[in-house]
Design a protein around this motif. Sequence first.
Motif, short mmCIF file in Angstrom:
data_model
loop_
_atom_site.label_atom_id
_atom_site.label_comp_id
_atom_site.label_asym_id
_atom_site.label_seq_id
_atom_site.Cartn_x
_atom_site.Cartn_y
_atom_site.Cartn_z
N ALA A 367 37.36 50.54 31.74
CA ALA A 367 37.52 49.12 32.03
C ALA A 367 37.49 48.30 30.75
CB ALA A 367 36.44 48.64 32.99
N TYR A 368 36.55 48.61 29.85
CA TYR A 368 36.47 47.87 28.59
C TYR A 368 37.71 48.11 27.73
CZ TYR A 368 31.82 45.82 28.82
OH TYR A 368 30.76 45.04 29.14
N VAL A 369 38.20 49.35 27.69
CA VAL A 369 39.39 49.65 26.89
C VAL A 369 40.60 48.90 27.42
CG1 VAL A 369 41.04 51.46 26.26
CG2 VAL A 369 38.58 51.88 26.07
N LEU A 370 40.77 48.88 28.76
CA LEU A 370 41.91 48.20 29.35
C LEU A 370 41.82 46.68 29.18
CD1 LEU A 370 42.41 50.36 32.57
CD2 LEU A 370 43.75 50.38 30.46
N VAL A 371 40.60 46.14 29.16
CA VAL A 371 40.44 44.71 28.87
C VAL A 371 40.93 44.41 27.45
CG1 VAL A 371 38.73 42.93 28.37
CG2 VAL A 371 38.62 44.19 30.51
N LYS A 372 40.60 45.30 26.51
CA LYS A 372 41.06 45.11 25.14
C LYS A 372 42.58 45.20 25.03
CE LYS A 372 36.93 46.40 22.55
NZ LYS A 372 36.88 45.17 21.75
N ALA A 373 43.19 45.95 25.95
CA ALA A 373 44.65 46.04 25.98
C ALA A 373 45.29 44.78 26.57
CB ALA A 373 45.09 47.27 26.78
N LEU A 374 44.59 44.10 27.49
CA LEU A 374 45.15 42.94 28.18
C LEU A 374 44.82 41.62 27.49
CD1 LEU A 374 44.45 43.86 31.93
CD2 LEU A 374 46.53 44.23 30.61
N ALA A 375 43.64 41.52 26.87
CA ALA A 375 43.21 40.25 26.27
C ALA A 375 44.19 39.69 25.24
CB ALA A 375 41.82 40.42 25.65
N PRO A 376 44.83 40.54 24.38
CA PRO A 376 45.78 39.98 23.41
C PRO A 376 46.93 39.21 24.04
CG PRO A 376 45.18 42.21 22.77
CD PRO A 376 44.61 41.98 24.15
N ASN A 377 47.23 39.45 25.32
CA ASN A 377 48.31 38.73 26.00
C ASN A 377 48.00 37.24 26.06
OD1 ASN A 377 50.56 38.08 27.71
ND2 ASN A 377 50.47 40.14 28.53
N TYR A 390 36.56 33.65 31.95
CA TYR A 390 36.28 35.01 32.40
C TYR A 390 34.94 35.50 31.86
CZ TYR A 390 41.28 35.18 33.59
OH TYR A 390 42.53 34.95 34.11
N SER A 391 34.66 35.15 30.60
CA SER A 391 33.44 35.62 29.95
C SER A 391 32.18 35.08 30.62
CB SER A 391 33.44 35.22 28.48
OG SER A 391 34.54 35.78 27.82
N ILE A 392 32.25 33.84 31.04
CA ILE A 392 31.09 33.23 31.71
C ILE A 392 30.76 34.01 32.98
CG2 ILE A 392 30.26 31.17 32.90
CD1 ILE A 392 31.91 29.52 30.89
N VAL A 393 31.80 34.33 33.74
CA VAL A 393 31.59 35.12 34.98
C VAL A 393 31.02 36.49 34.65
CG1 VAL A 393 32.74 36.19 36.96
CG2 VAL A 393 33.44 33.91 36.20
N LEU A 426 37.75 43.31 33.92
CA LEU A 426 39.09 43.87 34.08
C LEU A 426 39.83 43.23 35.26
CD1 LEU A 426 41.28 45.91 33.33
CD2 LEU A 426 40.09 47.60 34.77
N GLY A 427 39.12 43.07 36.38
CA GLY A 427 39.72 42.44 37.56
C GLY A 427 40.21 41.03 37.27
N GLN A 428 39.43 40.29 36.49
CA GLN A 428 39.81 38.92 36.16
C GLN A 428 41.08 38.88 35.31
OE1 GLN A 428 36.12 36.00 35.75
NE2 GLN A 428 35.87 37.79 34.48
N TYR A 429 41.16 39.77 34.32
CA TYR A 429 42.33 39.79 33.44
C TYR A 429 43.60 40.18 34.21
CZ TYR A 429 40.07 38.82 29.00
OH TYR A 429 39.42 38.19 27.97
N ILE A 430 43.49 41.17 35.07
CA ILE A 430 44.66 41.59 35.85
C ILE A 430 45.13 40.44 36.73
CG2 ILE A 430 45.45 43.13 37.69
CD1 ILE A 430 43.54 45.25 36.58
N HIS A 431 44.20 39.79 37.43
CA HIS A 431 44.54 38.69 38.33
C HIS A 431 45.08 37.49 37.54
CE1 HIS A 431 44.32 35.90 41.69
NE2 HIS A 431 43.61 35.08 40.94
N GLY A 432 44.43 37.17 36.42
CA GLY A 432 44.83 36.01 35.64
C GLY A 432 46.21 36.14 35.04
N LEU A 433 46.54 37.30 34.50
CA LEU A 433 47.86 37.51 33.92
C LEU A 433 48.95 37.45 34.99
CD1 LEU A 433 47.06 40.37 31.37
CD2 LEU A 433 47.68 38.01 30.82
N LYS A 434 48.67 38.05 36.14
CA LYS A 434 49.65 38.04 37.24
C LYS A 434 49.86 36.62 37.76
CE LYS A 434 50.67 40.09 41.75
NZ LYS A 434 50.20 41.03 42.81
#
Length: 527
Positions: A367-377, A390-393, A426-434
């Motif tokens: 989950a942490y690795v995939l967050v690092k893959a998505l955050a640069p977007n 996202y960080s506050i949550v 990870l869930g937040q990043y997936i939802h937020g980007l979509k």
Amino acid sequence: MSLFKSIATFGSFTLLSRITGFFRDMVLANFLGAGMISDAFFVAFKLPNLFRSLFAEGAFTSAFVPMLSHKLVTDSKQDAIDFAARAISVLAFFLAIFVIIMELLMPFVVQLLAPGFIDDHGKIELATELSRITFPFLLFISIVSFQSGILNALGKFAAPAAAPVILNVMMILSVFIFVPFGSTPAHGIAIGVTVAGFLEILWLMFFLHRQQVYLKPDFKILSLLKDSSIRTLFKRIAPGVLGAGVYQINMVVDTILVSLVGTGAISWLYYANRLQQLPLGVVGAAIGVAVLPILSHHLKAGEIDEAGRVQNKAWEYGALLSIPAAVALIFLAEPTINILFQHGKFGSFQTDMTAKAVIAYAIGLPAYVLVKALAPNFFARGDTKTPVKYSIVVLLTNLCFSVILMKPFGHVGIAMATTIAAFVSLGQYIHGLKKRGFWACPKELLIQTAKILACSIVMGIIIDFGEILLNMHYGNWLNLSIWSKLCWFLLLCILGVATFAITAKLSGTFDIKELIKMLGKRSGKNA
């Protein structure tokens, strides 16, 4: 340079750093053990690294690299370097002031970071002394992170990735250079930390000069603050402190709470986290560093489809490298801790306590690795505010579950809370980007990820079966001599890798020929 080769280049040198880091931690375990002195040292070591991750490697890099990449495309190289010089001048000035203030307030800072030390006067005093020695490392390593950002924007990843090796080697050498003259072994090693930061600056300065990059400091700070590009940079840095540093912030929450668990608990979590940092640092950091400038370039050029393809590949590489690593850590936690750290003042009890935390951390590794893959977007688009939300949550999730789980499960409960927070992130990043139309995980990519997970589980079962056979033959194979244990451990690792490769080939998950082909691609082609 292609995405895969950028990841491979950064990752390979980071792997070298992590390997030397393990030798460093073996030395620390031998000289410091897992007790009062080690607890105090790890608090002192964590303090500058926390702010380094928040101010330098986290918020600053995430805001600076896209801006510098853009200037390299739209302006001349000299204009971009002049911007970099102005930025580092402002950063260094304010960080120097911050370091001085923290040195003065260090007793209160240590009590805040490790409240469990307050009742132990000797422990809190030792942690304060060590923290004052290590904290200047923040200023040096922040400059190093800045230098690394420039080299990364220029497509140079090797030298920055190799820089942490200097820290590891210096801490090992400190045992012979500084420890004999210190009040405790921890004092000598703490001096080595700060010296290493300065040496890393010199290391990267050499490689910057090879690129004809000469950073001339500007001491007119007030006039620099009026510069529109500098003001834009620091506006993006401010929210990024939380957004990019969520992992380290969670680690600080862990430290605060675990200091209340008892003596040794901070050290158990430190060694467990260090083991998790091998794949997280090699894979996660490599993907995050490589993806950011490439995504920034494609987005600035209006190549939206190509940016989406890069994001898909970043997810695929992240899953492919992190999921098997997590499963291997789970099944090989105790043998790994035993072989690496169980010597000197580090005994079997410490091994057992650390191994349990490793398993809890390892579950959240992908989950942490995939967050690092998505955050640069987000960062590539100049959006540093959304990651803050996202960080506050994530922070609240980690804090709540840590409080709930630490009483029944102790330090392991705190590690479990960090893992739960990772999946929430990870869930937040997936939802937020979509939701924003930036990226949506294709169905084919989810199927590919499921296949990777299935192959990894098969690999874990085979490794576990191999351990069962060893115990049937030797009673407890971890009681063998160090060389015998090491040989069997390497054979288990080879068995695991072979199992994953075969199942991946049979299931169509991944083909080793494709890996060789990608490694052979020339730079300039996008993989």
